[in-house]
Design an enzyme around this catalytic site. Sequence first.
Site, PDB file in Angstrom:
ATOM      1  N   TYR A 170       0.820  -1.215   0.000  1.00 23.61           N
ATOM      2  CA  TYR A 170       0.000   0.000   0.000  1.00 23.61           C
ATOM      3  C   TYR A 170       0.853   1.265   0.000  1.00 23.61           C
ATOM      4  O   TYR A 170       0.396   2.314  -0.429  1.00 23.61           O
ATOM      5  CB  TYR A 170      -0.921   0.028   1.224  1.00 23.61           C
ATOM      6  CG  TYR A 170      -2.249  -0.657   1.027  1.00 23.61           C
ATOM      7  CD1 TYR A 170      -2.310  -1.996   0.665  1.00 23.61           C
ATOM      8  CD2 TYR A 170      -3.442   0.034   1.215  1.00 23.61           C
ATOM      9  CE1 TYR A 170      -3.527  -2.622   0.498  1.00 23.61           C
ATOM     10  CE2 TYR A 170      -4.661  -0.592   1.046  1.00 23.61           C
ATOM     11  CZ  TYR A 170      -4.697  -1.919   0.693  1.00 23.61           C
ATOM     12  OH  TYR A 170      -5.909  -2.534   0.527  1.00 23.61           O
ATOM     13  N   LYS A 172       2.969 -15.274   2.277  1.00 24.84           N
ATOM     14  CA  LYS A 172       3.180 -15.994   1.016  1.00 24.84           C
ATOM     15  C   LYS A 172       4.681 -16.279   0.924  1.00 24.84           C
ATOM     16  O   LYS A 172       5.368 -15.897  -0.037  1.00 24.84           O
ATOM     17  CB  LYS A 172       2.658 -15.144  -0.158  1.00 24.84           C
ATOM     18  CG  LYS A 172       2.649 -15.835  -1.492  1.00 24.84           C
ATOM     19  CD  LYS A 172       1.638 -16.970  -1.619  1.00 24.84           C
ATOM     20  CE  LYS A 172       1.806 -17.700  -2.943  1.00 24.84           C
ATOM     21  NZ  LYS A 172       1.011 -18.958  -3.011  1.00 24.84           N
ATOM     22  N   ASP A 182      -2.942 -18.227   0.378  1.00 27.41           N
ATOM     23  CA  ASP A 182      -3.933 -18.904  -0.482  1.00 27.41           C
ATOM     24  C   ASP A 182      -4.664 -19.999   0.297  1.00 27.41           C
ATOM     25  O   ASP A 182      -5.886 -20.138   0.214  1.00 27.41           O
ATOM     26  CB  ASP A 182      -3.292 -19.445  -1.781  1.00 27.41           C
ATOM     27  CG  ASP A 182      -1.997 -20.212  -1.565  1.00 27.41           C
ATOM     28  OD1 ASP A 182      -1.484 -20.226  -0.423  1.00 27.41           O
ATOM     29  OD2 ASP A 182      -1.489 -20.798  -2.542  1.00 27.41           O
ATOM     30  N   ASP A 216      -6.489  -6.997   3.897  1.00 26.83           N
ATOM     31  CA  ASP A 216      -7.599  -6.336   3.188  1.00 26.83           C
ATOM     32  C   ASP A 216      -8.480  -7.388   2.533  1.00 26.83           C
ATOM     33  O   ASP A 216      -9.706  -7.387   2.673  1.00 26.83           O
ATOM     34  CB  ASP A 216      -7.033  -5.370   2.136  1.00 26.83           C
ATOM     35  CG  ASP A 216      -8.138  -4.702   1.330  1.00 26.83           C
ATOM     36  OD1 ASP A 216      -9.097  -4.209   1.951  1.00 26.83           O
ATOM     37  OD2 ASP A 216      -8.040  -4.684   0.094  1.00 26.83           O
ATOM     38  N   ASP A 241     -12.498  -9.010   3.883  1.00 27.22           N
ATOM     39  CA  ASP A 241     -13.741  -8.996   3.097  1.00 27.22           C
ATOM     40  C   ASP A 241     -14.290 -10.415   3.026  1.00 27.22           C
ATOM     41  O   ASP A 241     -15.496 -10.635   3.151  1.00 27.22           O
ATOM     42  CB  ASP A 241     -13.494  -8.485   1.662  1.00 27.22           C
ATOM     43  CG  ASP A 241     -13.761  -6.991   1.523  1.00 27.22           C
ATOM     44  OD1 ASP A 241     -13.535  -6.247   2.497  1.00 27.22           O
ATOM     45  OD2 ASP A 241     -14.196  -6.564   0.435  1.00 27.22           O
TER      46      ASP A 241
HETATM   47  C1  IPM Z   1     -10.530  -1.205   3.687  1.00 29.42           C
HETATM   48  C2  IPM Z   1     -10.744  -0.592   2.329  1.00 29.42           C
HETATM   49  C3  IPM Z   1      -9.595   0.358   2.029  1.00 29.42           C
HETATM   50  C4  IPM Z   1      -8.315  -0.452   2.005  1.00 29.42           C
HETATM   51  C5  IPM Z   1      -9.748   1.173   0.733  1.00 29.42           C
HETATM   52  C6  IPM Z   1     -11.026   1.980   0.723  1.00 29.42           C
HETATM   53  C7  IPM Z   1      -8.566   2.069   0.490  1.00 29.42           C
HETATM   54  O1  IPM Z   1     -10.874  -1.579   1.362  1.00 29.42           O
HETATM   55  O2  IPM Z   1     -10.448  -0.457   4.675  1.00 29.42           O
HETATM   56  O3  IPM Z   1     -10.469  -2.429   3.774  1.00 29.42           O
HETATM   57  O4  IPM Z   1      -7.969  -1.045   0.970  1.00 29.42           O
HETATM   58  O5  IPM Z   1      -7.644  -0.500   3.039  1.00 29.42           O
HETATM   59 MG    MG Z   2     -10.970  -3.528   2.147  1.00 32.06          MG
END
Ligand code: IPM
Ligand code: MG
Length: 360
Positions: free
Chosen positions: A137, A187, A219, A243, A247
């Site tokens: 990042y 990884k 993975d 990240d 999700d």
């Molecule tokens: C998160 C989001 C952010 C990230 C984006 C909006 C920059 O996806 O907080 O998980 O990638 O960190």
């Molecule tokens: Mg995110």
Amino acid sequence: MNPIITLLPGDGIGPEVVDAARQVLAAVAPNLEMQSALIGGCAIDATGSPLPEETLALCRQADAVLLGAVGGPKWDDPAAAVRPEQGLLGLRKGLGLYANLRPVQPHPDLLSASPLRPERLDGVDLLVVRELTGGIYFGQPRQRREVDGEIQALDTMVYSDGEIRRVVRLAFDLARERRKKVTAVDKANVLESSRLWRQVAAQVAAEYPDVVFETLLVDAAAMHLLTRPTDFDVMVTANLFGDILTDEASVLTGSMGNMPSASLGESLNRLGKPRGLYEPIHGSAPDIAGKGVANPIGAILSAAMLLRHSLGMADEAQAVERAVEAAITAGHRTADLTRDGETALSTAEITEMILANLNA
Ligand code: IPM
Ligand code: MG
């Protein structure tokens, strides 16, 4: 001294869910002083910058920050000079928030809201600790250049041992207060930065003989999160992997709208606690923005984390968490959580239910 909270509603559904969380905070801690500032796309529109100086200053003065979401189609042009997400990344970096805590605790009554089999979800209680101010990042160089007549774009995944050590130590400290198990995800079979990550994690693990330590390739972790989620306690991993995995992990809770997060670092507030940034993990959800139907639970549970970690108000934090639990137990659902035949509540309606349970 009244604690000061800076609210950063941001874009899309951000303002709707932050407003719900603000009401809950005001109800449970009437002495909080709250101020709002611009971040993301709305800040670009108003000032040209996704993180105006004034916003960063208001966050540095505050004892904690609560953020909604940033981004949206209006600012998505890949050729744009500034992007909403730069505001969020700049804030994380600017406040030195190197650790992002993302708890995953499905409510027992929401197991059927997940596409996964309920028996796999029963008893899931895990915490992902995502490194937040390093890795791909932020690594340099990141650029576009021309090589042999072609356009080339590159990002850099880079970690120093100190960056790894501090976040892994935090993961172990947190594990000690939980089920005493840490899984470091990397990884290492391909990436040099992951091999360093694995070495440093093993060194830290030796400082914590009472905590079980294991490593997992990212993975495989992506698969094991779905096939054996109850086996995990604390998972610690690099920025990008965290990240993606969080999700995925949100699916265990029935909806991404349920998931809170806390970002902590070394900077302390006037109470001697971390000056944290608290945000739901969902994004700006432009498709439903402005309709009043967004799930505010991720934002409200983020506010509970704020009370606990930045203000030392554990009782108030627990009261908020219990009120959310009770509202779900009573069958109240926003549209992301309803199934056939169930009535969906608006953001305002579910917030009312949570507020009512708070006073119950
Ligand atoms: C998160 C989001 C952010 C990230 C984006 C909006 C920059 O996806 O907080 O998980 O990638 O960190
Ligand atoms: Mg995110």
